[in-house]
Scaffold this active site. Structure first.
Site, short mmCIF file in Angstrom:
data_model
loop_
_atom_site.label_atom_id
_atom_site.label_comp_id
_atom_site.label_asym_id
_atom_site.label_seq_id
_atom_site.Cartn_x
_atom_site.Cartn_y
_atom_site.Cartn_z
N ARG A 7 -9.73 0.39 8.66
CA ARG A 7 -9.29 -1.02 8.95
C ARG A 7 -10.27 -1.77 9.74
O ARG A 7 -9.92 -2.93 9.93
CB ARG A 7 -7.97 -0.73 9.78
N ARG A 10 -0.40 -9.50 13.09
CA ARG A 10 -1.02 -8.50 12.45
C ARG A 10 -1.65 -9.14 11.18
O ARG A 10 -2.70 -8.60 10.75
CB ARG A 10 0.04 -7.75 11.73
N ARG A 36 11.84 -6.21 5.17
CA ARG A 36 11.68 -4.80 4.86
C ARG A 36 12.48 -4.16 6.06
O ARG A 36 12.61 -4.30 7.18
CB ARG A 36 10.04 -4.58 5.16
N ARG A 90 11.20 -2.47 11.71
CA ARG A 90 10.25 -1.79 12.87
C ARG A 90 9.85 -2.91 13.88
O ARG A 90 9.88 -3.99 13.76
CB ARG A 90 8.84 -1.64 11.99
N LYS A 130 0.92 -1.16 -0.10
CA LYS A 130 -0.02 0.02 -0.02
C LYS A 130 0.93 1.26 0.15
O LYS A 130 0.78 2.14 -0.72
CB LYS A 130 -0.94 0.15 1.15
P1 AMP Z 1 0.69 0.15 8.92
O1 AMP Z 1 1.96 0.76 8.91
O2 AMP Z 1 -0.30 0.87 8.38
O3 AMP Z 1 0.81 -1.29 9.15
O4 AMP Z 1 0.35 0.39 10.68
C1 AMP Z 1 1.24 0.13 12.00
C2 AMP Z 1 0.16 -0.21 13.13
O5 AMP Z 1 -0.48 1.06 13.44
C3 AMP Z 1 -0.98 -1.47 12.89
O6 AMP Z 1 -0.55 -2.61 13.10
C4 AMP Z 1 -1.91 -0.93 14.11
O7 AMP Z 1 -1.48 -1.26 15.35
C5 AMP Z 1 -1.91 0.69 13.72
N1 AMP Z 1 -2.86 1.30 12.94
C6 AMP Z 1 -2.45 1.99 11.74
N2 AMP Z 1 -3.84 2.06 11.05
C7 AMP Z 1 -4.62 1.76 11.69
C8 AMP Z 1 -6.11 2.01 11.86
N3 AMP Z 1 -6.89 2.44 10.57
N4 AMP Z 1 -6.90 1.56 12.74
C9 AMP Z 1 -6.35 0.81 13.86
N5 AMP Z 1 -4.82 0.78 13.83
C10 AMP Z 1 -3.92 1.18 12.96
#
Ligand code: AMP
Length: 215
Positions: A88, A173, A127, A162, A13
């Site tokens: 999400r 996740r 990554r 990360r 994404k």
């Molecule tokens: P990402 O980088 O998009 O994978 O987001 C990393 C982490 O941030 C996720 O595993 C969640 O813990 C949190 N997170 C990001 N976006 C959301 C969302 N829209 N709703 C809830 N948690 C989020």
């Protein structure tokens, strides 16, 4: 363009969003990046979100909706936006629908980036991300290594794995995604907005989106 990018962690994404911003000035809005910035700065939001993030759980909807309610009002969204990692959950999708209708904004599509689980696991464990929150360039030790190992090509900051990219957190996740986020595909299908694409290559995804939005 105004798009939602749906897809599991590691589906690409962020990479696709960065490629699309270069096309028409649309801004990438990544809730993950916003939250990581808040954790790094030690803000109240960051303190509340960190535990959920490190465990591979979703941050509660109310915190995310506060962030997005404000973010979508900012001036740079007028040229278009690419929502990367939001919504999400179904409640977030419902809330977004309400926000956009109040603002009189229509989405072009909700793009589902479909990638096999084995590919995702491999991508995420290899990554690396630039630790500079203003840069956040993404590398991959196999397919896109930085020129000097551990150093960002763009800004010279260290590249890091990360906290939520350990095998245990990744597996959590992906489970969270299957339980809470995958149902959004059905939601957007019903809304008539779904664009399903095989996301093994980012170039193919970008080409499908360009065709959809007429670029
Ligand atoms: P990402 O980088 O998009 O994978 O987001 C990393 C982490 O941030 C996720 O595993 C969640 O813990 C949190 N997170 C990001 N976006 C959301 C969302 N829209 N709703 C809830 N948690 C989020």
């Amino acid at each position: 363009m105004r798009l939602i990018l749906l897809g599991a962690p590691g589906a690409g994404k962020g990479t696709v969003a960065k490629m699309l911003t270069a096309l028409d000035g649309s801004v990438q809005i990544s809730t993950g990046d916003i939250l990581r910035g808040a954790v790094k700065e030690g803000t109240e939001l960051g303190k509340k979100a960190k535990g959920f993030m490190d465990a591979g759980d979703l941050v509660p909807d109310d915190l995310i909706l506060d962030i997005m309610g404000e973010r979508l009002l900012e001036d740079d969204c007028k040229a278009g936006f690419l929502l990367d990692g939001f919504p999400r959950t179904i409640p977030q999708a419902e809330a977004l629908k309400g926000m956009l209708s109040k603002l009189g904004i229509e989405l072009d599509a909700a793009v589902n980036l479909d990638v096999a689980r084995e590919i995702i696991l491999d991508r995420l464990t290899t990554r690396r991300t630039c630790s500079n929150s203003a840069c956040q360039e993404i590398y991959n030790t196999k397919s896109k290594p930085s020129k000097v190992e551990g150093v960002c090509d763009k800004c010279g900051s260290p590249t890091i794995q990360r906290d939520d990219e350990t095998e245990e957190a990744i597996s959590k996740r992906l489970d969270t995604f299957n339980e809470q986020t995958a149902p959004l595909v059905g939601f957007y299908k019903q809304e008539g907005l779904l664009l399903d694409v095989n996301a093994t290559s980012s170039d193919t995804v970008v080409a499908a989106i360009k065709a959809k939005v007429g670029l």
